[in-house]
Write an enzyme that holds these catalytic residues in place. Structure first.
Site, PDB file in Angstrom:
ATOM      1  N   SER A 299      39.383  37.301  44.388  1.00  0.00           N
ATOM      2  CA  SER A 299      38.194  37.179  43.545  1.00  0.00           C
ATOM      3  C   SER A 299      36.877  37.243  44.306  1.00  0.00           C
ATOM      4  O   SER A 299      35.857  37.600  43.732  1.00  0.00           O
ATOM      5  CB  SER A 299      38.265  35.895  42.722  1.00  0.00           C
ATOM      6  OG  SER A 299      38.404  34.775  43.563  1.00  0.00           O
TER       7      SER A 299
ATOM      8  N   HIS B 138      41.365  39.399  37.822  1.00  0.00           N
ATOM      9  CA  HIS B 138      40.382  40.482  37.959  1.00  0.00           C
ATOM     10  C   HIS B 138      41.012  41.869  37.853  1.00  0.00           C
ATOM     11  O   HIS B 138      40.328  42.873  38.038  1.00  0.00           O
ATOM     12  CB  HIS B 138      39.629  40.347  39.285  1.00  0.00           C
ATOM     13  CG  HIS B 138      38.924  39.039  39.396  1.00  0.00           C
ATOM     14  ND1 HIS B 138      37.682  38.811  38.846  1.00  0.00           N
ATOM     15  CD2 HIS B 138      39.299  37.865  39.945  1.00  0.00           C
ATOM     16  CE1 HIS B 138      37.323  37.554  39.062  1.00  0.00           C
ATOM     17  NE2 HIS B 138      38.287  36.961  39.725  1.00  0.00           N
TER      18      HIS B 138
ATOM     19  N   LYS C  81      37.508  37.755  31.275  1.00  0.00           N
ATOM     20  CA  LYS C  81      36.844  38.657  32.228  1.00  0.00           C
ATOM     21  C   LYS C  81      36.810  40.054  31.612  1.00  0.00           C
ATOM     22  O   LYS C  81      36.058  40.274  30.680  1.00  0.00           O
ATOM     23  CB  LYS C  81      37.533  38.536  33.582  1.00  0.00           C
ATOM     24  CG  LYS C  81      37.198  37.157  34.184  1.00  0.00           C
ATOM     25  CD  LYS C  81      37.909  36.767  35.431  1.00  0.00           C
ATOM     26  CE  LYS C  81      37.396  35.388  35.847  1.00  0.00           C
ATOM     27  NZ  LYS C  81      38.242  34.710  36.810  1.00  0.00           N
TER      28      LYS C  81
HETATM   29  C1  LIG Z   1      38.394  33.253  36.966  1.00  0.00           C
HETATM   30  C2  LIG Z   1      39.692  33.076  37.634  1.00  0.00           C
HETATM   31  C3  LIG Z   1      40.635  32.188  37.145  1.00  0.00           C
HETATM   32  C4  LIG Z   1      40.326  31.248  36.029  1.00  0.00           C
HETATM   33  O1  LIG Z   1      40.341  31.873  34.801  1.00  0.00           O
HETATM   34  P1  LIG Z   1      39.505  31.231  33.591  1.00  0.00           P
HETATM   35  O2  LIG Z   1      40.056  31.857  32.388  1.00  0.00           O
HETATM   36  O3  LIG Z   1      38.085  31.554  33.872  1.00  0.00           O
HETATM   37  O4  LIG Z   1      39.752  29.735  33.652  1.00  0.00           O
HETATM   38  C5  LIG Z   1      41.877  32.157  37.721  1.00  0.00           C
HETATM   39  N1  LIG Z   1      42.175  32.937  38.785  1.00  0.00           N
HETATM   40  C6  LIG Z   1      41.276  33.782  39.318  1.00  0.00           C
HETATM   41  C7  LIG Z   1      41.660  34.633  40.468  1.00  0.00           C
HETATM   42  C8  LIG Z   1      40.005  33.867  38.772  1.00  0.00           C
HETATM   43  O5  LIG Z   1      39.101  34.673  39.311  1.00  0.00           O
END
Ligand SMILES: *Cc1c(COP(=O)(O)O)cnc(C)c1O
Length: 408
Positions: free
Chosen positions: A195, A223, A254
């Protein structure tokens, strides 16, 4: 009555400490929908910081689907899934999500969860309880997301799981450790797309190790889902892997533009998590209208529009990779919409973010503990709603700012 309020003094002292180390974070409040332009503190900024990679967060069809979902299902689910909160909208969504990954996970079933953070805690702690305490061994990539780290820590305290960290770019160490591992349940845990760096995990090789040494492979594709693969089904589609050992986590706030997450795995694992996954069992179901909206989001992702949006996104990434050069700052080897620029110190990352703000950009400085000490950075992300001109202007601005920060 005591006038000495120690806890408040501690809080104030701790915050002053963060300030002194340039580690205090600031909330900024946006008054506009998530898009490439944001209304922040009465100014319009060009945003290159969201994870809305396909530009769906404010898509008219999704806005309409949410309104329609609320009309049909109301706004609250009223209870956890196992009590009375599980609606047909959740059921339809889970079937559709399972279908997305079914080419890659035989006998696939999906579980919709309210956030990715909870999905990771749920999956890691729940799977760890398949074996007796002391019989579990977890391999976690060093640069994994905080929610995976927290899931691993919780599993380790609940089930005495042994935890081994590994470098995802050098799997020799992981292989040696797996070779000697006598635990009855082994779980490898990795970000699909890292990330904060944007590079992609070597899932094929990881899966090979999982198969050779009888382990499960949990891939958090927060992602990648929506972005990678011909139809946007994520890293499993892109890498063409196929195995019942894969536990796939996708998030839906996302690229999918809405909210929520899912765990997709072979049916027995999902059934077990429904029985024993505490964050799933003891939490109110996400509003069904959200699940309903996500059905439309999945149609967009898989269809012509998704294909066109991924094409646009990849063109922007290519232009950035080809045309952006720095004198001192570093890029990471990323082919995804996450394109960080590593500056090093907190002070220089903050200085650059401030200059960017003055130039009309919204790109926050990312500092420890989100990234390792000494690798503070600007985390630049692209959206399919950005134009080629947007990216070229950003490149010019950043090149000027690099000179300014250097001469300070
Ligand atoms: C954003 C993210 C999460 C968390 O997901 P949410 O739905 O925002 O709680 C988990 N793992 C990774 C790699 C992320 O970037």
């Amino acid at each position: 009555m005591s006038t000495n309020f120690k806890a408040r003094d501690m809080a104030e002292h701790q915050i002053a400490d963060l300030d002194a180390q340039l580690l205090r974070r600031k909330l900024r409040t946006s008054a506009s929908p998530c898009d490439t332009k944001a209304q922040v503190d009465q100014r319009e900024l060009k945003a290159f910081c969201s994870n809305d990679y396909l530009g769906l967060a404010n898509h008219p069809e999704l806005v309409a689907a949410l309104a329609e979902g609320a009309k049909r299902y109301g706004v609250g689910s009223g209870a956890s899934h196992l009590i009375s909160g599980h609606s047909v909208a959740h059921d339809l969504l889970e079937k559709k999500l399972a279908a997305c990954e079914s080419k890659h996970i035989p006998n696939a079933r999906a579980l919709f969860v309210s956030t990715g953070y909870l999905a990771n805690i749920n999956a890691i702690t729940g799977l760890s309880r398949l074996a007796n305490p002391g019989e579990v061994s977890i391999y976690s990539a060093k640069l994994n997301h905080a929610s995976l780290i927290d899931g691993v820590r919780l599993a380790s305290s609940q089930t005495k799981a042994k935890v081994t960290l590994f470098d995802h770019q050098n799997l020799d160490f992981l292989e040696e450790a797996l070779q000697q591992d006598k635990h009855s349940l082994k779980l490898i845990v990795v970000d699909g797309v890292f990330s904060m760096d944007g590079d992609i995990a070597p899932v094929k090789n990881l899966l090979h190790l999982a198969e050779q040494y009888d382990a499960l492979l949990l891939v958090d594709d927060a992602h990648g889902f929506g972005v990678l693969g011909e139809r946007g089904h994520g890293i499993l589609e892109q890498s063409g892997v196929h195995s019942e050992r894969i536990i796939y986590i996708g998030t839906l706030g996302k690229a999918a533009g809405v909210s929520g997450a899912f765990i997709c795995a072979a049916a027995p694992f999902i059934e077990w998590l429904i029985q024993k996954g505490r964050p799933y069992i003891y939490s109110t179901a996400t509003p069904p209208a959200i699940a309903h909206t996500l059905l439309t989001s999945l149609e967009l992702i898989e269809g012509k529009e998704g294909i066109a949006r991924r094409k646009q996104l990849n063109q922007l990434i290519q232009i950035w990779r080809d045309e952006m050069t720095f004198q001192n700052w570093e890029k990471t080897p990323s082919s995804t919409p996450i394109q960080p620029v590593i500056l090093g110190s907190n002070a220089s990352a903050l200085a650059a973010a401030k200059l960017l703000d003055e130039a009309g950009y919204w790109i926050p400085a990312i500092r420890p503990p989100t990234v390792p000490v000494g690798s503070s950075r600007l985390r630049i992300t692209f959206s399919a709603n950005h134009s080629v001109d947007d990216v070229r202007e950003l490149i010019k601005t950043l090149q000027m700012i690099e000179q300014e920060v250097k001469s300070n």
